[in-house]
Design a protein around this motif. Sequence first.
Motif, PDB file in Angstrom:
ATOM      1  N   MET A  61       0.848  -1.191   0.000  1.00 55.90           N
ATOM      2  CA  MET A  61       0.000   0.000   0.000  1.00 55.90           C
ATOM      3  C   MET A  61       0.879   1.234   0.000  1.00 55.90           C
ATOM      4  SD  MET A  61      -2.304   1.271   3.252  1.00 55.90           S
ATOM      5  CE  MET A  61      -3.852   0.464   2.869  1.00 55.90           C
ATOM      6  N   VAL A  71      -3.305   0.059  -3.656  1.00 58.60           N
ATOM      7  CA  VAL A  71      -3.205  -1.230  -2.986  1.00 58.60           C
ATOM      8  C   VAL A  71      -2.980  -2.301  -4.038  1.00 58.60           C
ATOM      9  CG1 VAL A  71      -4.378  -2.935  -1.542  1.00 58.60           C
ATOM     10  CG2 VAL A  71      -4.754  -0.488  -1.127  1.00 58.60           C
ATOM     11  N   HIS A 308      -4.214   4.386   7.659  1.00 57.20           N
ATOM     12  CA  HIS A 308      -4.896   3.333   6.917  1.00 57.20           C
ATOM     13  C   HIS A 308      -4.050   2.068   7.002  1.00 57.20           C
ATOM     14  CE1 HIS A 308      -7.637   6.280   4.904  1.00 57.20           C
ATOM     15  NE2 HIS A 308      -6.631   7.081   5.252  1.00 57.20           N
ATOM     16  N   LEU A 310      -3.379  -1.966   6.115  1.00 61.64           N
ATOM     17  CA  LEU A 310      -3.660  -3.049   5.190  1.00 61.64           C
ATOM     18  C   LEU A 310      -3.792  -4.348   5.992  1.00 61.64           C
ATOM     19  CD1 LEU A 310      -4.035  -3.272   2.148  1.00 61.64           C
ATOM     20  CD2 LEU A 310      -1.637  -3.955   1.969  1.00 61.64           C
ATOM     21  N   VAL A 317      -9.120  -2.967   4.430  1.00 63.90           N
ATOM     22  CA  VAL A 317      -8.366  -1.838   4.961  1.00 63.90           C
ATOM     23  C   VAL A 317      -9.124  -1.284   6.151  1.00 63.90           C
ATOM     24  CG1 VAL A 317      -7.498   0.496   4.483  1.00 63.90           C
ATOM     25  CG2 VAL A 317      -7.394  -1.267   2.702  1.00 63.90           C
ATOM     26  N   ARG A 319      -9.155   1.986   9.021  1.00 67.59           N
ATOM     27  CA  ARG A 319      -8.666   3.351   9.205  1.00 67.59           C
ATOM     28  C   ARG A 319      -8.848   3.781  10.654  1.00 67.59           C
ATOM     29  NH1 ARG A 319     -11.950   7.649   6.064  1.00 67.59           N
ATOM     30  NH2 ARG A 319     -13.073   7.892   8.041  1.00 67.59           N
TER      31      ARG A 319
END
Length: 332
Positions: A61, A71, A308, A310, A317, A319
């Motif tokens: 990412m 991504v 964010h 991964l 994802v 956040r």
Amino acid sequence: MPRDFSPALSRRTFVAGSLASAGLALSGCLPAGDPATATEDLYLWGAPGMGDGEFQKPRAMTIDAKDQIYVIDMTGRVQVFTTEGEFLRSWRTPEIYQGKPCGMAISQAGEIAVADTHYFRVLFYTPEGELVEEKTIGGQTGTGPGEFGFLTDVAQDSHGNYYVGEYGERDRIQQFDTDGKFVRLWGGHGREPGQFVRPQGLLMDDDDRLWVADACNHRVQIFDIAQDPPALVDGWGSEGSAPGELRYPYGIIFLQDGNVALAEYGNHRIQVLTRDGKSLGTWGRAGRQQGELHQPWALCQDSLGRLHILDTYNHRVQRIPATAVLSGERGM
């Protein structure tokens, strides 16, 4: 809320309520301890699948100056999103039969550099997905200068030089100039200072020091690239799950407040540390529920300070709001 990836579920889920009620904790170890006091909301998006906005084990990412998130997953797809998880566009790397990419970065020219791991090269794309073939670095496997084992990541210094990590029998870093010509290499497989066992994450600071997430040595090593050979000037980390300890750090970024954030693949968490390795707290724990992680590979921060993550083996994802990253609410 149980995890459900049925077709009826939206790929973007807004989780109302506090981080505490979502079971999120910024703790010093795993499993997470008492919840943090943050009252912001968690946002997550993505689901397993092959469609737009769906993932198959996303492994890299990055984010550009326009807050567009890139991504790449095990299908060789590069998908581009807004910071709200809205799908914008996608493209594929040329081949994936031998294996898939596992590193990405934004170059000074605004191109997307992809560490095409099993094809022994770095690919460069415009933000729209056009391959810039003449900029490709490498392409041959071997032990010689400019040849690669399995690529991990790429970084660029203030002069435009590129640094490429590789793992396998040749755990090392190679440097290339702005035209992609070989300059030098250093490292080697091992556990001594200056050696590596899977240098998975590369990051350049403002002083042109290269930070390496030395994943299977469970540490971070920092090199002064102005010296020849590059000199190891600092390093920290040891295997474990206590504050300041690491387990397979894969992703590494600098936060807007100057601290370092690591995605710990083995601890299923994000850890924030000072630049000298003092832990400021962790976020996440192993699991598949909202606010839990399953072997995260990478992370990035947007212009609003939101982090964010991964969440690789959950195919999504997550956040964290700005306050959880920047306000110091990382308590026990």
